[in-house]
Design a protein around this motif. Structure first.
Motif, PDB file in Angstrom:
ATOM      1  N   LEU A   1       1.149  -0.972  -0.091  1.00 20.57           N
ATOM      2  CA  LEU A   1       0.218   0.065   0.067  1.00 20.57           C
ATOM      3  C   LEU A   1       0.452   1.552   0.234  1.00 20.57           C
ATOM      4  O   LEU A   1       0.501   2.264  -0.423  1.00 20.57           O
ATOM      5  N   ARG A   2       1.948   1.220   0.515  1.00 19.75           N
ATOM      6  CA  ARG A   2       2.563   2.310   0.540  1.00 19.75           C
ATOM      7  C   ARG A   2       2.965   2.223  -0.175  1.00 19.75           C
ATOM      8  O   ARG A   2       3.874   3.843  -0.890  1.00 19.75           O
ATOM      9  N   GLU A   3       3.623   1.688  -0.931  1.00 17.99           N
ATOM     10  CA  GLU A   3       4.548   1.827  -2.483  1.00 17.99           C
ATOM     11  C   GLU A   3       3.445   2.340  -3.322  1.00 17.99           C
ATOM     12  O   GLU A   3       4.004   3.333  -4.363  1.00 17.99           O
ATOM     13  N   LYS A   4       2.626   1.961  -3.265  1.00 16.85           N
ATOM     14  CA  LYS A   4       1.274   2.574  -4.679  1.00 16.85           C
ATOM     15  C   LYS A   4       1.093   3.898  -3.936  1.00 16.85           C
ATOM     16  O   LYS A   4       0.692   4.621  -4.637  1.00 16.85           O
ATOM     17  N   PHE A   5       0.879   4.097  -2.651  1.00 18.23           N
ATOM     18  CA  PHE A   5       0.490   6.038  -2.340  1.00 18.23           C
ATOM     19  C   PHE A   5       2.313   6.166  -2.743  1.00 18.23           C
ATOM     20  O   PHE A   5       2.214   7.753  -3.112  1.00 18.23           O
ATOM     21  N   ASN A   6       3.420   6.067  -2.940  1.00 13.02           N
ATOM     22  CA  ASN A   6       4.307   6.423  -2.886  1.00 13.02           C
ATOM     23  C   ASN A   6       4.801   6.731  -4.941  1.00 13.02           C
ATOM     24  O   ASN A   6       5.153   7.534  -5.127  1.00 13.02           O
ATOM     25  N   THR A   7       4.112   5.258  -5.303  1.00 16.26           N
ATOM     26  CA  THR A   7       4.349   5.310  -6.842  1.00 16.26           C
ATOM     27  C   THR A   7       3.473   6.671  -7.536  1.00 16.26           C
ATOM     28  O   THR A   7       4.014   7.527  -8.226  1.00 16.26           O
ATOM     29  N   ASN A   8       2.774   7.324  -6.793  1.00 18.05           N
ATOM     30  CA  ASN A   8       1.754   7.740  -7.442  1.00 18.05           C
ATOM     31  C   ASN A   8       1.464   8.822  -6.977  1.00 18.05           C
ATOM     32  O   ASN A   8       0.840  10.833  -6.580  1.00 18.05           O
ATOM     33  N   LYS A   9       3.405   9.823  -6.387  1.00 15.45           N
ATOM     34  CA  LYS A   9       3.152  11.215  -4.931  1.00 15.45           C
ATOM     35  C   LYS A   9       3.128  12.231  -6.012  1.00 15.45           C
ATOM     36  O   LYS A   9       2.292  13.218  -5.809  1.00 15.45           O
ATOM     37  N   HIS A  10       3.840  12.097  -7.169  1.00 12.86           N
ATOM     38  CA  HIS A  10       3.647  12.997  -7.890  1.00 12.86           C
ATOM     39  C   HIS A  10       2.918  13.054  -8.941  1.00 12.86           C
ATOM     40  O   HIS A  10       3.429  13.653  -9.911  1.00 12.86           O
TER      41      HIS A  10
END
Length: 97
Positions: free
Chosen positions: A47-56
């Protein structure tokens, strides 16, 4: 120029708050589905990876609105710690009078 900068910063702040609320609700929902720690940590890191990939992402408002539709994935019978309010051991052994 000051008004547009202020409006941008306010919008950015509300987006940040909405993302933080969405992330915390998603983590709590993940904990309800994966009770064991090793399963929860795997799901939480994904879940954290998904949030970080869509950060920008520039289309963040649309993505937040889609993410806030988490209610369809909410567990109907959430995990409650046994001794907490609503748990099966809550006030089982009350103090004698």
């Amino acid at each position: 120029m000051g008004v547009s900068t202020t409006a941008y910063l306010v919008r950015k702040a509300t987006q940040k708050e909405r993302v933080q609320i969405l992330y915390s609700q998603a983590i709590k929902g993940t904990l309800n589905w994966a009770v064991h720690c090793h399963l929860f940590y795997q799901d939480a890191s994904k879940l954290r990876e998904k949030f970080n990939t869509n950060k920008h992402v520039d289309v963040i408002d649309r993505m937040i609105a889609e993410g806030e539709q988490y209610n369809k994935w909410r567990r109907l019978d959430p995990y409650i710690v046994l001794w907490a309010l609503g748990g099966s051991k809550f006030t089982r052994n009350t103090a004698p009078f």
